[in-house]
Design an enzyme around this catalytic site. Structure first.
Site, mmCIF file in Angstrom:
data_model
loop_
_atom_site.group_PDB
_atom_site.id
_atom_site.type_symbol
_atom_site.label_atom_id
_atom_site.label_comp_id
_atom_site.label_asym_id
_atom_site.label_seq_id
_atom_site.Cartn_x
_atom_site.Cartn_y
_atom_site.Cartn_z
ATOM 1 N N ARG A 94 33.406 51.428 -15.297
ATOM 2 C CA ARG A 94 34.065 50.225 -16.258
ATOM 3 C C ARG A 94 34.469 50.543 -17.603
ATOM 4 O O ARG A 94 33.814 51.418 -18.040
ATOM 5 C CB ARG A 94 33.133 48.944 -16.381
ATOM 6 N N TYR A 243 38.495 51.790 -10.064
ATOM 7 C CA TYR A 243 37.061 52.076 -10.008
ATOM 8 C C TYR A 243 36.369 50.796 -9.965
ATOM 9 O O TYR A 243 36.373 50.162 -11.078
ATOM 10 C CB TYR A 243 36.454 53.015 -11.026
ATOM 11 N N GLY A 245 33.904 47.871 -10.962
ATOM 12 C CA GLY A 245 34.125 46.689 -11.551
ATOM 13 C C GLY A 245 35.449 46.363 -12.327
ATOM 14 O O GLY A 245 35.885 45.224 -12.658
ATOM 15 N N LYS A 252 32.389 41.862 -11.010
ATOM 16 C CA LYS A 252 32.019 41.395 -12.398
ATOM 17 C C LYS A 252 33.212 40.423 -12.737
ATOM 18 O O LYS A 252 32.729 39.361 -13.717
ATOM 19 C CB LYS A 252 31.995 42.615 -13.387
ATOM 20 N N HIS A 272 23.831 38.215 -14.110
ATOM 21 C CA HIS A 272 23.845 39.438 -13.755
ATOM 22 C C HIS A 272 22.237 39.807 -12.976
ATOM 23 O O HIS A 272 21.736 40.349 -13.875
ATOM 24 C CB HIS A 272 24.227 40.509 -14.889
ATOM 25 N N SER A 294 23.092 47.110 -16.604
ATOM 26 C CA SER A 294 23.676 48.041 -15.389
ATOM 27 C C SER A 294 22.922 49.339 -15.480
ATOM 28 O O SER A 294 22.399 49.594 -16.505
ATOM 29 C CB SER A 294 25.099 48.522 -15.879
ATOM 30 N N ALA A 295 22.617 49.793 -14.229
ATOM 31 C CA ALA A 295 21.799 51.132 -14.024
ATOM 32 C C ALA A 295 20.430 50.820 -14.548
ATOM 33 O O ALA A 295 19.806 51.839 -15.053
ATOM 34 C CB ALA A 295 22.593 52.169 -14.574
ATOM 35 N N CYS A 296 19.797 49.715 -14.561
ATOM 36 C CA CYS A 296 18.536 49.484 -15.067
ATOM 37 C C CYS A 296 17.471 49.195 -14.079
ATOM 38 O O CYS A 296 16.167 48.588 -14.208
ATOM 39 C CB CYS A 296 18.403 48.739 -16.153
ATOM 40 N N GLY A 297 17.699 49.156 -12.558
ATOM 41 C CA GLY A 297 16.816 48.914 -11.625
ATOM 42 C C GLY A 297 16.989 47.671 -10.795
ATOM 43 O O GLY A 297 16.112 47.398 -10.050
ATOM 44 N N LYS A 298 17.994 46.951 -10.789
ATOM 45 C CA LYS A 298 18.000 45.731 -9.815
ATOM 46 C C LYS A 298 18.234 45.966 -8.475
ATOM 47 O O LYS A 298 17.596 45.459 -7.495
ATOM 48 C CB LYS A 298 19.464 45.054 -10.194
ATOM 49 N N THR A 299 19.079 47.099 -7.962
ATOM 50 C CA THR A 299 19.160 47.321 -6.528
ATOM 51 C C THR A 299 17.834 47.702 -6.166
ATOM 52 O O THR A 299 17.206 47.622 -4.996
ATOM 53 C CB THR A 299 20.209 48.547 -6.265
ATOM 54 N N ASP A 319 22.664 42.172 -7.479
ATOM 55 C CA ASP A 319 23.621 42.190 -8.688
ATOM 56 C C ASP A 319 24.005 41.008 -9.331
ATOM 57 O O ASP A 319 24.108 40.867 -10.634
ATOM 58 C CB ASP A 319 24.934 43.212 -8.479
ATOM 59 N N ASN A 412 27.409 58.069 -12.767
ATOM 60 C CA ASN A 412 27.804 56.694 -12.037
ATOM 61 C C ASN A 412 28.188 56.640 -10.693
ATOM 62 O O ASN A 412 29.189 55.775 -10.312
ATOM 63 C CB ASN A 412 28.959 55.921 -13.037
ATOM 64 N N SER A 413 27.895 57.618 -9.902
ATOM 65 C CA SER A 413 28.389 57.638 -8.584
ATOM 66 C C SER A 413 27.837 56.516 -7.675
ATOM 67 O O SER A 413 26.741 56.207 -7.870
ATOM 68 C CB SER A 413 28.233 59.168 -7.791
ATOM 69 N N ARG A 414 28.429 56.038 -6.649
ATOM 70 C CA ARG A 414 27.944 54.858 -6.079
ATOM 71 C C ARG A 414 28.174 55.053 -4.429
ATOM 72 O O ARG A 414 29.033 55.483 -4.071
ATOM 73 C CB ARG A 414 28.841 53.748 -6.569
ATOM 74 N N GLY A 539 8.279 51.193 -6.056
ATOM 75 C CA GLY A 539 7.345 50.401 -5.130
ATOM 76 C C GLY A 539 6.124 49.937 -5.912
ATOM 77 O O GLY A 539 5.563 48.912 -5.579
HETATM 78 P P1 GTP Z 1 24.085 48.342 -11.475
HETATM 79 O O1 GTP Z 1 24.441 48.339 -10.198
HETATM 80 O O2 GTP Z 1 24.883 49.265 -12.449
HETATM 81 O O3 GTP Z 1 24.016 47.046 -12.085
HETATM 82 O O4 GTP Z 1 22.459 49.140 -11.565
HETATM 83 P P2 GTP Z 1 21.176 48.596 -11.222
HETATM 84 O O5 GTP Z 1 20.524 47.593 -12.111
HETATM 85 O O6 GTP Z 1 21.062 48.058 -9.688
HETATM 86 O O7 GTP Z 1 20.336 49.653 -10.927
HETATM 87 P P3 GTP Z 1 19.647 50.569 -9.845
HETATM 88 O O8 GTP Z 1 18.503 49.890 -9.338
HETATM 89 O O9 GTP Z 1 20.903 51.023 -8.987
HETATM 90 O O10 GTP Z 1 18.875 51.717 -10.679
HETATM 91 C C1 GTP Z 1 19.386 52.663 -11.658
HETATM 92 C C2 GTP Z 1 18.582 53.967 -11.666
HETATM 93 O O11 GTP Z 1 17.324 53.520 -12.346
HETATM 94 C C3 GTP Z 1 18.397 54.673 -10.544
HETATM 95 O O12 GTP Z 1 18.775 56.188 -10.790
HETATM 96 C C4 GTP Z 1 17.079 54.381 -10.115
HETATM 97 O O13 GTP Z 1 16.455 55.738 -9.551
HETATM 98 C C5 GTP Z 1 16.443 54.085 -11.485
HETATM 99 N N1 GTP Z 1 15.196 53.284 -11.591
HETATM 100 C C6 GTP Z 1 15.161 52.110 -10.778
HETATM 101 N N2 GTP Z 1 13.893 51.595 -10.724
HETATM 102 C C7 GTP Z 1 13.156 52.411 -11.473
HETATM 103 C C8 GTP Z 1 11.899 52.191 -11.768
HETATM 104 O O14 GTP Z 1 11.140 51.245 -11.582
HETATM 105 N N3 GTP Z 1 11.228 53.183 -12.487
HETATM 106 C C9 GTP Z 1 12.016 54.374 -12.901
HETATM 107 N N4 GTP Z 1 11.661 55.139 -13.683
HETATM 108 N N5 GTP Z 1 13.394 54.460 -12.534
HETATM 109 C C10 GTP Z 1 13.839 53.458 -11.881
HETATM 110 C C1 SPV Z 2 27.380 47.384 -13.056
HETATM 111 O O1 SPV Z 2 27.996 48.149 -13.970
HETATM 112 O O2 SPV Z 2 26.463 46.469 -13.689
HETATM 113 C C2 SPV Z 2 27.821 47.428 -11.797
HETATM 114 C C3 SPV Z 2 28.731 48.322 -11.412
HETATM 115 O O3 SPV Z 2 27.089 46.838 -11.172
HETATM 116 S S1 SPV Z 2 30.502 47.602 -11.708
HETATM 117 O O4 SPV Z 2 30.822 46.867 -10.290
HETATM 118 O O5 SPV Z 2 31.339 48.732 -11.798
HETATM 119 O O6 SPV Z 2 30.362 46.847 -12.519
HETATM 120 MN MN MN Z 3 25.567 45.576 -12.080
#
Ligand code: GTP
Ligand code: SPV
Ligand code: MN
Length: 631
Positions: A94, A243, A245, A252, A272, A294-299, A319, A412-414, A539
């Site tokens: 994004r 790409y 979002g 988004k 979010h 983003s990328a802080c562990g939601k999935t 998400d 940011n590969s997905r 976990g």
């Molecule tokens: P967006 O899709 O960008 O919104 O990201 P997201 O919030 O869904 O994050 P996602 O669950 O994909 O995690 C992003 C990264 O954080 C990955 O590389 C995970 O392996 C890492 N991660 C997720 N949960 C944890 C955790 O509990 N501990 C640690 N150390 N890393 C984590």
């Molecule tokens: C984020 O950045 O929070 C995502 C990826 O979930 S994107 O769809 O590109 O916004």
């Molecule tokens: Mn997101």
């Protein structure tokens, strides 16, 4: 196989808009407002044909074959129907700096920022500026390309919470991805005789004949990227990027920014957040939502694989959550999406075995690496990939494990995978009514100072904690490095209106007769002096959830007061079976760190939100400061 050679078009079509043929679908039968929108887009962008997408598997198969022939997609031969897509290396995330909200009044879109300070809570543009920017880009931008028209629903088609959008795009990759991420169906056109829809206009901005070289068969126009939102018009215009979002406009742009503005007007929330179900060993089910940047562990959390015996987790969404209070005062949440667009690196059978099972078929992998066995590869899969396979990195170059200095996959590969392939999808994940929420979590990547979990004292205190969310910058947008950035409510890049009004909206949701969920702040990412994570995460996070759920049942014996809110009383977090954890460090509240942090937060609110900041937020921050000074 659809064929779009000029001669064929004449064979198949009877309908046209001006000179532009409709090569698939019945344009004439569409509701008037839809016809008008498509006609407007055709006149503006001058595509060579119009294709009404129906969302069917047959259609998807045809497009996949076409993109494989072109070289945009490569089949990952080790799986059934999995594909790799390598984008132009300049189009991988994004672009927040080019993302705008267009409104009549500037302060409907962004707060009153202090003079001389650059606002980071959204970027405003006037209608005049936007018109000038769009007029430079959109006229004839689809010349020589097909315009796909995608009718989609955010949320289950039969849910009263759902909203319809129509996206036009000249990217077949976007069409394929929208089919996974949203509910695409021709049936939606019929509903549009009665209902309105969000207009989503997208172009990769690369008319034919193309000037310059197209990289990786991924047309785009990185210098000209713009993503503009018009909440007053329920309109989105996105140019130049294919790409995530930037281009999957249901996500988004619609489900957070436009829906956020709708939610404010209509009294609900577009956030979010992941949505998960947790069933305790006593067979009691709870639903919780969590907002992490983003990328802080939601999935990962949405698919958490619990290590505590007797616990069961099921996923509703990973998400975005749309939530509203019902007549009984319960907060109900739906997931407006239909699939996962998840961060690939870090995902493996140890960290997220459930996600791994989601994408063994029918999935698209964007900017990951590829092995000579026809499998995907990224950082985190080292232990699951034989030493002797050859690897090509996300750029398509030979890459040697342990030798190459660069990364194999883009950070940011997905993966793009259908929600229904998730083995722990909740049986009611697409229930039109939604699921009742007991707890709201906020969190971010905080290497220092911030404890594993704390509980807000009240709804408004929770809103204050949310307003102060910060995190290390991530690769999901254009940032480099690892600075700690304010990301209030995990919504900084996704706000559709003035952030001060957004906070006020949250505060106003607390009303008599409503069962307000408890609010918590969590941090899986605190590091010790050796730089290592203090908490195992993934976990094991079920241990924190377990404590949270006991609090949702009002177990007061497990909390103690602290200047930041309620903390777990020592020994009340279930640590059975874990290697030794430095609990004292994990929960410590370094006084100077917090005094500095509060000062930064106040400065942030004063500079970025100014007079729009609800006074109660500043008051609660002040109370927190006083509490620290006294301890
Ligand atoms: P967006 O899709 O960008 O919104 O990201 P997201 O919030 O869904 O994050 P996602 O669950 O994909 O995690 C992003 C990264 O954080 C990955 O590389 C995970 O392996 C890492 N991660 C997720 N949960 C944890 C955790 O509990 N501990 C640690 N150390 N890393 C984590
Ligand atoms: C984020 O950045 O929070 C995502 C990826 O979930 S994107 O769809 O590109 O916004
Ligand atoms: Mn997101």
């Amino acid at each position: 196989m659809a064929s779009w050679a000029a001669d064929d078009i004449h064979k198949f079509t009877v309908q046209r808009i001006g000179r532009v043929p409709v090569i698939k679908g019945d344009f004439q039968s569409l509701p008037k407002q839809v016809k008008n929108f498509i006609t407007h887009c055709v006149h503006l962008m001058a595509p060579r044909g119009i294709y009404l997408a129906d969302g069917s598997k047959k259609e998807a198969d045809e497009f996949i074959q076409k993109l494989v022939e072109k070289g945009t997609l490569t089949k990952l031969t080790a799986y059934k129907e999995n594909y790799l897509c390598r984008t132009d290396p300049n189009d991988t995330a994004r672009v927040e700096s080019k993302t705008f909200t267009v409104t009549m009044n500037q302060y409907d879109a962004v707060p009153h920022v202090k003079k001389g300070v650059k606002g980071i809570l959204g970027h405003w543009m006037s209608y005049e500026e936007a018109a000038a920017a769009m007029n430079q880009r959109f006229p004839n931008c689809m010349t020589g390309r097909m315009m796909y028209v995608i009718p989609f629903s955010m949320g289950p088609v039969d849910s009263p919470f759902s909203k319809i959008g129509i996206q036009v795009t000249d990217s077949a990759y976007v069409l394929l991805s929208m089919r996974v991420m949203t509910r695409v169906s021709l049936q939606l056109f019929e509903l549009l005789h009665e209902r309105s829809f969000v207009k989503c206009i997208h172009s990769v901005g690369c008319p034919r004949p193309v000037h310059g070289r197209i990289k990786n068969h991924w047309p785009c126009n990185p210098e000209q990227v713009i993503v503009a939102h018009y909440p007053e018009q329920r309109l989105i215009q996105s140019f130049g990027s294919g790409y995530g979002g930037n281009s999957l406009l249901g996500k988004k742009c619609f489900a957070l920014r436009i829906a956020g503005a709708m939610a404010k007007d209509e009294g609900w929330m577009a956030e979010h957040m992941l949505i998960m179900s947790v069933t305790t060993p006593q067979k009691k089910e709870f639903f919780i939502v969590a907002a992490f940047p983003s990328a802080c562990g939601k999935t990962n959390m949405a698919m958490l694989n619990p290590t505590l015996p007797g616990y069961k987790v099921q996923c509703i969404g990973d998400d975005i959550a749309w939530m509203r209070f019902d007549h009984d005062g319960k907060l109900l949440a739906i997931n407006p999406e239909n699939g996962f667009f998840g961060v690939a690196p870090g995902t493996n059978t140890k960290t997220n075995p459930i996600a791994m099972r989601c994408f063994q078929e029918n999935s698209i992998f964007t900017n990951v690496a590829e092995t000579s066995e026809g499998k995907y590869y990224w950082e985190g899969l080292e232990d699951e990939t034989p030493e002797n396979v050859e690897i090509r990195n996300w750029l398509g170059h030979v890459w040697k494990r342990g030798q190459s200095k660069s990364r194999a996959s883009h950070p940011n590969s997905r993966f793009t995978a259908p929600a229904k392939q998730c083995p722990i999808m909740h049986p009611r994940w697409d229930c039109p009514k939604g699921v009742p929420i007991s707890a709201i979590l906020f969190g971010g990547r905080r290497p220092k100072g911030v404890p594993l979990v704390l509980e807000a004292r009240s709804w408004s205190h929770g809103v204050m904690l949310g307003a102060c969310v910060k995190s290390e910058t991530t690769a999901a947008a254009e940032f480099k490095g690892k600075a700690i950035m304010h990301d209030p409510m995990a919504m900084r890049p996704f706000l559709g209106y003035n952030f001060g009004q957004y906070l006020q909206h949250w505060l106003s949701l607390e009303q008599p007769g409503r069962q307000m969920p408890k609010i918590f702040h969590v941090n899986w990412f605190r590091r010790g002096d050796d730089g290592k994570f203090l908490w195992p995460g993934f976990g094991e996070n079920i241990r924190v959830v377990d404590w949270i759920l006991r609090r949702c049942e009002n177990d007061d014996s497990i909390v103690m007061e602290s200047p930041v809110g309620f903390l777990p009383r020592p020994g009340t977090l279930n640590m059975d079976g874990l290697p030794p954890i430095n609990e004292a460090e994990l929960f410590s509240l370094p006084k100077q760190y917090w005094l500095d942090d509060i000062k930064q937060n106040r400065k942030f609110l004063e500079e970025q939100v100014g007079v729009d900041t609800p006074p109660v937020i500043l008051k609660l921050l002040k109370n927190q400061e006083e509490a620290f000074k006294q301890c």
